[in-house]
Motif scaffolding. Structure first.
Motif, mmCIF file in Angstrom:
data_model
loop_
_atom_site.group_PDB
_atom_site.id
_atom_site.type_symbol
_atom_site.label_atom_id
_atom_site.label_comp_id
_atom_site.label_asym_id
_atom_site.label_seq_id
_atom_site.Cartn_x
_atom_site.Cartn_y
_atom_site.Cartn_z
ATOM 1 N N LEU A 144 20.170 73.510 -76.176
ATOM 2 C CA LEU A 144 19.207 73.406 -77.470
ATOM 3 C C LEU A 144 18.591 74.711 -77.852
ATOM 4 C CD1 LEU A 144 17.032 70.493 -76.138
ATOM 5 C CD2 LEU A 144 18.822 70.683 -78.097
ATOM 6 N N GLY A 145 19.299 75.739 -77.152
ATOM 7 C CA GLY A 145 18.609 77.199 -77.600
ATOM 8 C C GLY A 145 17.609 77.800 -76.625
ATOM 9 N N TYR A 146 17.391 77.092 -75.445
ATOM 10 C CA TYR A 146 15.996 77.527 -74.975
ATOM 11 C C TYR A 146 16.557 77.855 -73.411
ATOM 12 C CZ TYR A 146 13.523 75.687 -78.773
ATOM 13 O OH TYR A 146 12.903 75.514 -79.639
ATOM 14 N N VAL A 147 15.706 78.416 -72.646
ATOM 15 C CA VAL A 147 15.808 78.591 -70.906
ATOM 16 C C VAL A 147 14.497 78.306 -70.561
ATOM 17 C CG1 VAL A 147 17.760 80.563 -71.254
ATOM 18 C CG2 VAL A 147 15.187 80.991 -71.312
ATOM 19 N N LEU A 148 14.415 77.789 -69.247
ATOM 20 C CA LEU A 148 13.668 77.551 -68.331
ATOM 21 C C LEU A 148 12.788 79.088 -68.334
ATOM 22 C CD1 LEU A 148 15.007 75.174 -65.909
ATOM 23 C CD2 LEU A 148 13.375 74.616 -67.738
ATOM 24 N N THR A 149 11.630 78.974 -68.177
ATOM 25 C CA THR A 149 10.595 80.362 -67.693
ATOM 26 C C THR A 149 10.770 80.509 -66.270
ATOM 27 O OG1 THR A 149 8.788 79.085 -67.413
ATOM 28 C CG2 THR A 149 8.970 79.977 -69.605
ATOM 29 N N ASP A 150 10.651 81.611 -65.789
ATOM 30 C CA ASP A 150 10.956 82.160 -64.487
ATOM 31 C C ASP A 150 10.174 81.327 -63.250
ATOM 32 O OD1 ASP A 150 13.127 83.875 -65.310
ATOM 33 O OD2 ASP A 150 11.735 85.640 -65.377
ATOM 34 N N ASP A 151 9.097 80.887 -63.981
ATOM 35 C CA ASP A 151 8.071 80.348 -62.838
ATOM 36 C C ASP A 151 7.756 79.068 -62.910
ATOM 37 O OD1 ASP A 151 6.843 80.556 -65.379
ATOM 38 O OD2 ASP A 151 4.790 81.085 -64.529
ATOM 39 N N THR A 152 8.793 78.371 -63.567
ATOM 40 C CA THR A 152 8.498 76.993 -63.776
ATOM 41 C C THR A 152 9.473 75.986 -62.854
ATOM 42 O OG1 THR A 152 8.366 75.246 -65.447
ATOM 43 C CG2 THR A 152 10.507 76.295 -65.384
ATOM 44 N N ASP A 153 8.915 74.770 -62.713
ATOM 45 C CA ASP A 153 9.447 73.906 -61.797
ATOM 46 C C ASP A 153 9.560 72.346 -62.755
ATOM 47 O OD1 ASP A 153 10.329 74.949 -59.585
ATOM 48 O OD2 ASP A 153 8.205 75.074 -58.866
ATOM 49 N N TRP A 154 10.445 71.529 -62.630
ATOM 50 C CA TRP A 154 10.276 70.252 -63.501
ATOM 51 C C TRP A 154 9.229 69.666 -62.672
ATOM 52 C CZ3 TRP A 154 12.552 69.132 -67.730
ATOM 53 C CH2 TRP A 154 13.778 69.729 -68.279
ATOM 54 N N GLU A 155 8.247 69.078 -63.285
ATOM 55 C CA GLU A 155 7.047 67.993 -62.919
ATOM 56 C C GLU A 155 7.067 66.882 -63.401
ATOM 57 O OE1 GLU A 155 3.261 69.912 -63.715
ATOM 58 O OE2 GLU A 155 3.683 71.827 -62.839
ATOM 59 N N TRP A 156 6.995 65.899 -62.556
ATOM 60 C CA TRP A 156 7.074 64.272 -63.319
ATOM 61 C C TRP A 156 5.786 63.778 -63.073
ATOM 62 C CZ3 TRP A 156 11.697 62.339 -63.993
ATOM 63 C CH2 TRP A 156 12.817 63.126 -63.745
ATOM 64 N N THR A 157 5.524 63.042 -64.321
ATOM 65 C CA THR A 157 4.422 62.162 -64.497
ATOM 66 C C THR A 157 5.134 60.569 -64.673
ATOM 67 O OG1 THR A 157 2.407 61.998 -65.955
ATOM 68 C CG2 THR A 157 4.172 62.591 -67.124
ATOM 69 N N GLU A 158 4.155 59.596 -64.694
ATOM 70 C CA GLU A 158 4.298 58.407 -64.879
ATOM 71 C C GLU A 158 3.606 57.731 -65.988
ATOM 72 O OE1 GLU A 158 3.247 54.787 -61.850
ATOM 73 O OE2 GLU A 158 4.404 56.267 -61.067
ATOM 74 N N ASP A 159 4.158 56.958 -66.739
ATOM 75 C CA ASP A 159 3.306 56.252 -67.858
ATOM 76 C C ASP A 159 3.932 54.895 -67.915
ATOM 77 O OD1 ASP A 159 1.677 55.857 -69.879
ATOM 78 O OD2 ASP A 159 2.895 57.183 -71.344
ATOM 79 N N SER A 160 3.134 53.992 -68.651
ATOM 80 C CA SER A 160 3.434 52.586 -68.711
ATOM 81 C C SER A 160 4.297 52.482 -70.143
ATOM 82 C CB SER A 160 2.358 51.809 -68.814
ATOM 83 O OG SER A 160 1.543 51.965 -69.778
ATOM 84 N N ALA A 161 5.180 51.413 -70.126
ATOM 85 C CA ALA A 161 6.101 51.238 -71.234
ATOM 86 C C ALA A 161 5.114 50.607 -72.364
ATOM 87 C CB ALA A 161 7.186 50.290 -70.847
ATOM 88 N N ILE A 162 4.172 49.800 -72.135
ATOM 89 C CA ILE A 162 3.088 49.568 -72.997
ATOM 90 C C ILE A 162 1.914 50.038 -72.739
ATOM 91 C CG2 ILE A 162 2.100 47.325 -74.015
ATOM 92 C CD1 ILE A 162 4.654 45.627 -72.845
ATOM 93 N N LEU A 163 1.491 50.911 -73.950
ATOM 94 C CA LEU A 163 0.362 51.456 -73.981
ATOM 95 C C LEU A 163 -0.958 50.760 -73.029
ATOM 96 C CD1 LEU A 163 -1.044 54.194 -74.085
ATOM 97 C CD2 LEU A 163 -1.507 53.596 -76.481
ATOM 98 N N GLY A 164 -1.582 50.884 -72.381
ATOM 99 C CA GLY A 164 -2.703 50.309 -71.776
ATOM 100 C C GLY A 164 -2.371 49.081 -70.753
#
Length: 94
Positions: free
Chosen positions: A55-75
């Motif tokens: 996509l034309g981007y690179v990860l910044t030097d100090d980043t790690d992948w972080e995970w978050t959880e959401d619900s498929a149906i809001l609320g």
């Protein structure tokens, strides 16, 4: 200092395929997106890095992948869980 953005990866509920996109909150109407295909497992860090690069981007030097959880149906906490990975990226330079 170069502008940074957030790359996010999530699984499409309808197809089961993973997609990665760069959330551009700088007024761009189109966010770059890469289809990672259908994987039974979560795409590896290397696969995610290649998609970010495509996509034309690179990860910044100090980043790690972080995970978050959401619900498929809001609320609705009884709906399926949606996992979203995010990492900080910047535009690649030649």
């Amino acid at each position: 200092m170069a502008a940074t953005f957030t790359a996010q990866m999530s699984r499409r509920a309808a197809t089961g395929g993973w997609r990665l996109y760069v959330a551009r909150l700088d007024g761009q109407s189109h966010w770059p997106e890469q289809d990672l295909g259908r994987w039974a497992a979560v795409p590896t860090v290397q696969q995610r890095s290649r998609a970010v690069a495509a996509l034309g981007y690179v990860l910044t030097d100090d980043t790690d992948w972080e995970w978050t959880e959401d619900s498929a149906i809001l609320g609705d906490p009884s709906s399926a869980v949606v996992l979203i990975a995010s990492a900080t990226v910047r535009e690649a330079t030649e």
